[in-house]
Design a protein around this motif. Sequence first.
Motif, PDB file in Angstrom:
ATOM      1  N   PHE A   1      60.620  56.564  28.398  1.00  0.00           N
ATOM      2  CA  PHE A   1      59.732  55.439  28.678  1.00  0.00           C
ATOM      3  C   PHE A   1      58.674  55.302  27.589  1.00  0.00           C
ATOM      4  N   ALA A   2      58.045  56.402  27.211  1.00  0.00           N
ATOM      5  CA  ALA A   2      56.994  56.368  26.193  1.00  0.00           C
ATOM      6  C   ALA A   2      57.554  55.896  24.854  1.00  0.00           C
ATOM      7  N   ALA A   3      58.713  56.404  24.472  1.00  0.00           N
ATOM      8  CA  ALA A   3      59.301  56.032  23.185  1.00  0.00           C
ATOM      9  C   ALA A   3      59.673  54.552  23.155  1.00  0.00           C
ATOM     10  N   VAL A   4      60.263  54.055  24.215  1.00  0.00           N
ATOM     11  CA  VAL A   4      60.658  52.642  24.246  1.00  0.00           C
ATOM     12  C   VAL A   4      59.428  51.739  24.288  1.00  0.00           C
ATOM     13  N   LEU A   5      58.412  52.114  25.066  1.00  0.00           N
ATOM     14  CA  LEU A   5      57.189  51.316  25.127  1.00  0.00           C
ATOM     15  C   LEU A   5      56.524  51.210  23.755  1.00  0.00           C
ATOM     16  N   VAL A   6      56.330  52.326  23.093  1.00  0.00           N
ATOM     17  CA  VAL A   6      55.692  52.312  21.778  1.00  0.00           C
ATOM     18  C   VAL A   6      56.571  51.578  20.776  1.00  0.00           C
ATOM     19  N   TRP A   7      57.884  51.763  20.863  1.00  0.00           N
ATOM     20  CA  TRP A   7      58.794  51.090  19.935  1.00  0.00           C
ATOM     21  C   TRP A   7      58.704  49.574  20.098  1.00  0.00           C
TER      22      TRP A   7
ATOM     23  N   ARG B   1      40.889  40.788  15.568  1.00  0.00           N
ATOM     24  CA  ARG B   1      40.623  42.206  15.321  1.00  0.00           C
ATOM     25  C   ARG B   1      41.934  42.933  15.011  1.00  0.00           C
ATOM     26  N   TRP B   2      42.740  42.372  14.161  1.00  0.00           N
ATOM     27  CA  TRP B   2      44.098  42.872  13.936  1.00  0.00           C
ATOM     28  C   TRP B   2      44.119  44.265  13.327  1.00  0.00           C
ATOM     29  N   LEU B   3      43.233  44.543  12.398  1.00  0.00           N
ATOM     30  CA  LEU B   3      43.183  45.878  11.805  1.00  0.00           C
ATOM     31  C   LEU B   3      42.812  46.915  12.867  1.00  0.00           C
ATOM     32  N   LEU B   4      41.828  46.610  13.700  1.00  0.00           N
ATOM     33  CA  LEU B   4      41.429  47.511  14.780  1.00  0.00           C
ATOM     34  C   LEU B   4      42.553  47.654  15.810  1.00  0.00           C
ATOM     35  N   THR B   5      43.258  46.581  16.091  1.00  0.00           N
ATOM     36  CA  THR B   5      44.397  46.629  17.019  1.00  0.00           C
ATOM     37  C   THR B   5      45.469  47.580  16.496  1.00  0.00           C
ATOM     38  N   ASN B   6      45.796  47.462  15.212  1.00  0.00           N
ATOM     39  CA  ASN B   6      46.780  48.364  14.606  1.00  0.00           C
ATOM     40  C   ASN B   6      46.299  49.812  14.621  1.00  0.00           C
ATOM     41  N   LEU B   7      45.026  50.011  14.363  1.00  0.00           N
ATOM     42  CA  LEU B   7      44.447  51.351  14.350  1.00  0.00           C
ATOM     43  C   LEU B   7      44.544  52.010  15.725  1.00  0.00           C
ATOM     44  N   VAL B   8      44.151  51.303  16.761  1.00  0.00           N
ATOM     45  CA  VAL B   8      44.203  51.848  18.126  1.00  0.00           C
ATOM     46  C   VAL B   8      45.653  52.079  18.550  1.00  0.00           C
ATOM     47  N   HIS B   9      46.519  51.139  18.232  1.00  0.00           N
ATOM     48  CA  HIS B   9      47.934  51.299  18.574  1.00  0.00           C
ATOM     49  C   HIS B   9      48.514  52.557  17.929  1.00  0.00           C
TER      50      HIS B   9
ATOM     51  N   LEU C   1      46.952  55.326  16.531  1.00  0.00           N
ATOM     52  CA  LEU C   1      46.378  56.633  16.858  1.00  0.00           C
ATOM     53  C   LEU C   1      46.454  56.952  18.348  1.00  0.00           C
ATOM     54  N   ALA C   2      46.174  55.989  19.201  1.00  0.00           N
ATOM     55  CA  ALA C   2      46.165  56.277  20.636  1.00  0.00           C
ATOM     56  C   ALA C   2      47.572  56.266  21.216  1.00  0.00           C
ATOM     57  N   LEU C   3      48.285  55.171  21.001  1.00  0.00           N
ATOM     58  CA  LEU C   3      49.619  55.064  21.600  1.00  0.00           C
ATOM     59  C   LEU C   3      50.675  55.796  20.784  1.00  0.00           C
ATOM     60  N   GLY C   4      50.749  55.486  19.492  1.00  0.00           N
ATOM     61  CA  GLY C   4      51.809  56.062  18.667  1.00  0.00           C
ATOM     62  C   GLY C   4      51.756  57.576  18.603  1.00  0.00           C
ATOM     63  N   VAL C   5      50.627  58.097  18.148  1.00  0.00           N
ATOM     64  CA  VAL C   5      50.516  59.549  18.012  1.00  0.00           C
ATOM     65  C   VAL C   5      50.502  60.215  19.383  1.00  0.00           C
ATOM     66  N   GLY C   6      49.706  59.680  20.294  1.00  0.00           N
ATOM     67  CA  GLY C   6      49.580  60.310  21.611  1.00  0.00           C
ATOM     68  C   GLY C   6      50.881  60.371  22.385  1.00  0.00           C
TER      69      GLY C   6
ATOM     70  N   ALA D   1      55.766  60.645  15.086  1.00  0.00           N
ATOM     71  CA  ALA D   1      54.342  60.853  15.380  1.00  0.00           C
ATOM     72  C   ALA D   1      53.552  61.010  14.084  1.00  0.00           C
ATOM     73  N   CYS D   2      54.118  61.702  13.106  1.00  0.00           N
ATOM     74  CA  CYS D   2      53.444  61.847  11.801  1.00  0.00           C
ATOM     75  C   CYS D   2      53.322  60.496  11.096  1.00  0.00           C
ATOM     76  N   LEU D   3      54.352  59.667  11.177  1.00  0.00           N
ATOM     77  CA  LEU D   3      54.270  58.334  10.564  1.00  0.00           C
ATOM     78  C   LEU D   3      53.187  57.492  11.229  1.00  0.00           C
TER      79      LEU D   3
END
Length: 163
Positions: free
Chosen positions: A52-58, A82-90, A92-97, A141-143
């Motif tokens: 679920f997490a992988a498909v959601l983030v993908w 706020r596109w740069l901030l949106t990408n940043l939160v996505h 670090l929070a969603l992708g890495v987490g 996660a590293c990417l």
Amino acid sequence: PGPPARGSLSLHRAYLRSPLGLLRLGQLALGAAFWVTVAANKYEGAAHFALFAAVLVWLLTLALFGLSLLGRWELVPWLGSRWLLTNLVHDLALGVGLYAAATGIMGHKAGQRSYCNLPGYSQHCLYGAYLSASVCGGITACLYLFSGLYCLSRRCRDQRDII
């Protein structure tokens, strides 16, 4: 360089050649490899959350990539400005987490199945699939971490665009 005029629909080639665009392509490829590997094999328990997490983030990454590639991020209410901030939160929070959690789950499941890679074991073995998913998830996660740090460095330099 901002997105093209609103009336034209063309590829934002500068984004494709940017570090963020290349990282997004890698995230999409390895993320797909992760969830296809998990979904193609028998899975149970916590692997449901990992899938679920992988498909959601993908899917969210695919949406970010598509909007950025077409230069249409201003069409997204509130987030587009706020596109740069949106990408940043996505990233670090969603992708890495979520990918770190999914990688840990699949690594734990691979460890539980490590007995079946012995010579002469005749039953169907999921060790290779779980280990492959874990490796793909760790690299993904590293990417996400790299792309998050890229967005963070742009934000710290007071740049407001993703490229």
